[in-house]
Write a protein that holds these residues in place. Structure first.
Motif, PDB file in Angstrom:
ATOM      1  N   GLY A 113      34.088  57.916  76.420  1.00  0.00           N
ATOM      2  CA  GLY A 113      34.985  58.379  77.501  1.00  0.00           C
ATOM      3  C   GLY A 113      36.394  58.333  77.067  1.00  0.00           C
ATOM      4  O   GLY A 113      37.296  58.597  77.983  1.00  0.00           O
ATOM      5  N   GLN A 114      36.865  57.996  75.936  1.00  0.00           N
ATOM      6  CA  GLN A 114      38.320  57.782  75.511  1.00  0.00           C
ATOM      7  C   GLN A 114      38.434  58.107  74.138  1.00  0.00           C
ATOM      8  O   GLN A 114      37.540  57.709  73.435  1.00  0.00           O
TER       9      GLN A 114
ATOM     10  N   LEU B 165      43.388  58.958  75.526  1.00  0.00           N
ATOM     11  CA  LEU B 165      42.998  60.258  76.391  1.00  0.00           C
ATOM     12  C   LEU B 165      41.628  60.183  76.896  1.00  0.00           C
ATOM     13  O   LEU B 165      40.842  59.538  76.392  1.00  0.00           O
ATOM     14  N   ALA B 166      41.578  60.462  78.189  1.00  0.00           N
ATOM     15  CA  ALA B 166      40.149  60.434  78.932  1.00  0.00           C
ATOM     16  C   ALA B 166      39.347  61.654  78.345  1.00  0.00           C
ATOM     17  O   ALA B 166      39.599  62.731  78.562  1.00  0.00           O
TER      18      ALA B 166
END
Lengths: 376, 300
Positions: free
Chosen positions: B220-221, B126-127
């Motif tokens: 970021g993930q 997921l971002a």
């Protein structure tokens, strides 16, 4: 009473069969063109081989209904190699002894490699829809071998060629230490070293799943590389690209079909913009491709399996070359394969001097406005 | 020299990330002598909670600063609830069992939580939104050290100092130290040992959740597996610094992060783990209790 009927029936069937066999060989010797199809049709890997026989059958049926090749009907000689090198040599010997001059196959690289010397001695032209081992064509050992699939190193070749076309001079080659990523990176490194216009600025593997890649990003910056070629998958690629952009680096980022995935764009967000990635060519707009798939659906009532389109293209190309050459003469067919372009589901193809199909393989895509767009 | 500084900061960031998670390992170990393998998963759950809260808040158009604070609080509370529950379910019944039993129970908890998140949420990456904005005053140094990196380093140091004061100065901190020294004696003088252990798990989990948010917005993930890999490295950092010691966890994190960063920068990233673990082996040969660990006192 019953028994005697059975006996009579059996003998009738036997004699009919024998008669048919004689007739078939008789006709074959006279005016059919024998096309061998070799690959795994039983065993674990049968699912890789069967779509090829189906493709060959459909193409041959279509061509025969239009009068065949040079006025001769095409006859398929299908042989099973179970994907095993030791059996593939028998398959090859058998096909050669039956007077086959053209073979579609084999499917697995190992089996293909084992069979090729036999075909070479018998001057038989072989075209594989699926054997991707680079050495089969690039070693130059098998001038009788062609294929309608890109070799394992084609992606790396495409990446390097593209980097050169962008005018990049120094390239950092980074990989994720995995079979896929490292394999690609090794090929990319080899191609860069073979090219005078670019040099390898850095060659490194990163640990997948690490929490931070800023050290390697700093190292890329320090190496003075104007481009990065990354071999691996999207989780690492998105972390590296994000950290590069956050460090205000504008270095070009080129990667492979492990990165040509929408998750990459979703995760890297705005930082994904401008990233290049190679991916399989899109044939869905090619009318012949649609036709080939439709034919399969009509005949077998389901979607085609692995390498179907490659096999379809191979059968078309090899028969078209025979048509062009006017006979199955080895030299004439070889010349036609290299010079004559054939329309196939994979596009218009002919073969380079090593036997790889020109124009078949990977295309370059770039992220633009959150989507992968093919770079022309 | 510039290159050295860049590598130094990248090592500090990495080290801080390890340290934030390592604090939870070391606190729990200090109190009950258990390596809480499910700690990495608590960190992952913290990151997921923050992701969900931040997504919801940003739909309603909350400003960035309030999102990170609210998501931080929610994640800390939610992760603490998980930490508390895990302790009650998986460790408390095994309080008097041989040491190996709670360890196995911890590994089981770790596998359970990973798969629980995998099934309840998703197996995809997921971002994670960038919750920490780029500060204007950091812009001239952005090519060397990012705003997120700075926030992570500063948070780690602040948390370490606050935690040290908490344990040295407060009543419950004193109770914690007493429990860690001798659980039976602590009980005899009226300390509610079970409560102390619960508090330890709650604090450790809250720290893990804060780490989860910072780290996730740095890389970021997120996915269900991030806790495992980060947990292994953080555990290494805790052992390196001396498990049971709070400044030791931070020091261990920094040493590990810097070693990896310099190994990558001056040798090759292919060997970063080789260097990191060689260092661990060397330190443990010469100082078996870790950099700041107390000499092992055999408890009777």
């Amino acid at each position: 009473m019953k028994k005697s009927i059975n006996k009579t029936m059996v003998s009738t069937i036997m004699s009919t069969l024998l008669g048919l066999t004689f007739a078939a060989t008789g006709v074959a010797n006279a005016d059919t063109l024998k096309l061998g199809v070799a690959g795994p049709h039983s065993g674990d890997l049968a699912s890789y081989g069967i779509p090829t026989t189906k493709a060959a059958k459909l193409v041959v049926k279509q061509i025969n209904s239009k009068g065949g090749v040079n006025g001769k009907q095409v006859e398929l000689v299908i042989e099973d190699d179970v994907c095993k090198p030791e059996i593939a040599t028998n398959t090859a010997t058998k096909l050669a002894s039956e007077g086959v001059k053209l073979v579609i196959g084999h499917i697995c690289s190992g089996a293909t490699k084992a069979a090729l010397p036999i075909y070479k001695n018998a001057k038989i032209i072989v075209m594989s829809p699926s054997a991707t081992s680079p050495g089969l064509t690039q070693s130059g050992d098998y001038p009788n071998f062609y294929r309608t699939i890109a070799s394992d190193d084609a992606q790396a070749a495409k990446e390097v060629e593209f980097a050169v076309s962008l005018g990049l001079k120094k390239i950092a080659v980074i990989h994720d230490k995995g079979d896929y990523g490292k394999g690609l990176a090794e090929f990319a490194k080899k191609f860069i070293e073979a090219n005078d216009k670019v040099e390898v600025a850095l060659y490194e593997g990163v640990t997948p799943g690490a929490v931070d890649y800023s050290a390697v990003v700093q190292k890329i910056k320090r190496s003075g590389a104007d481009g990065v070629i990354f071999g691996g998958y999207h989780p690492e690629a998105s972390k590296i690209v994000t950290q590069m952009r956050k460090k205000r680096m504008k270095t070009v980022f080129i990667s492979d079909d492990g990165v040509k995935d929408d998750t990459f764009i979703k995760v890297a967000g705005k930082y994904a913009e401008g990233v290049y990635a190679t991916g399989p060519q899109d044939n869905s707009k090619n009318p012949l491709s649609k036709e080939a798939i439709e034919a399969h659906k009509k005949a077998y009532n389901k979607d085609p399996g692995a390498f179907y389109e490659n096999a379809y293209a191979a059968t078309l190309a090899i028969l078209a070359a025979v048509e062009e050459a006017g006979s199955t003469d080895y030299d004439a067919v070889t010349k036609a394969l290299h010079e004559h372009e054939t329309d196939t589901p994979l596009g218009k193809i002919k073969f380079d001097e090593k036997g790889d199909a020109i124009g078949v393989g990977f295309a370059m895509y770039q992220v633009k406005d959150g989507k992968y767009v093919e770079v022309k | 020299m510039d290159y050295f500084i860049e590598l130094f900061f990248s090592g500090l960031t990495r080290g801080s990330i390890y340290a934030l998670i390592a604090l939870g390992y070391t606190m729990v170990y200090g109190i009950i002598g258990l390596i809480n393998f499910a700690h990495g998963e608590i960190y992952m759950i913290g990151a997921f909670t923050a992701y969900i809260i931040a997504s919801v808040l940003s739909i309603y158009g909350f400003p960035a600063l309030s999102i990170i604070i609210l998501a931080g609080f929610a994640a800390a509370i939610w992760a603490s609830a998980y930490g508390y529950t895990v302790e009650k379910i998986a460790y408390k019944p095994l309080r008097h069992a041989p040491r190996l039993s709670p360890l196995i129970s911890a590994i089981g908890m770790s596998i359970f939580l990973q798969n629980y998140v995998l099934l309840a949420q998703t197996s995809d990456f997921l971002a994670f939104p960038e919750l920490i904005p780029d500060f204007d005053f950091m812009e001239p140094y952005a090519d060397k050290v990012g705003s997120t990196d700075m926030v992570i380093i500063v948070t780690t140091i602040v948390v370490m100092i606050a935690l040290t004061f908490f344990i040295k100065m407060t009543r419950i901190g004193k109770a914690m130290r007493a429990t860690s020294q001798d659980r039976t004696m602590a009980r005899l003088i009226g300390i509610n040992v079970d409560k102390v252990i619960s508090v330890t798990f709650v604090i450790g989990s809250a720290l893990a959740a804060i780490g989860g948010i910072l780290i996730a917005s740095h890389i970021g993930q997120i996915n269900f597996y991030i806790g495992f890999i980060a947990g292994i490295k953080a555990f290494t950092a805790a052992v390196l610094g001396g498990i049971g010691s709070i400044p030791g966890a931070v020091l261990g994190g920094f040493v590990l992060g810097l070693t990896e960063s310099f190994a990558t920068g001056y040798v090759s990233s292919d060997y970063e783990d080789v260097f990191a673990f060689s260092l661990l082996v060397l330190i443990l040969i010469f100082k078996p209790s870790g950099l700041l660990g107390r000499e092992e006192v055999e408890k009777v």
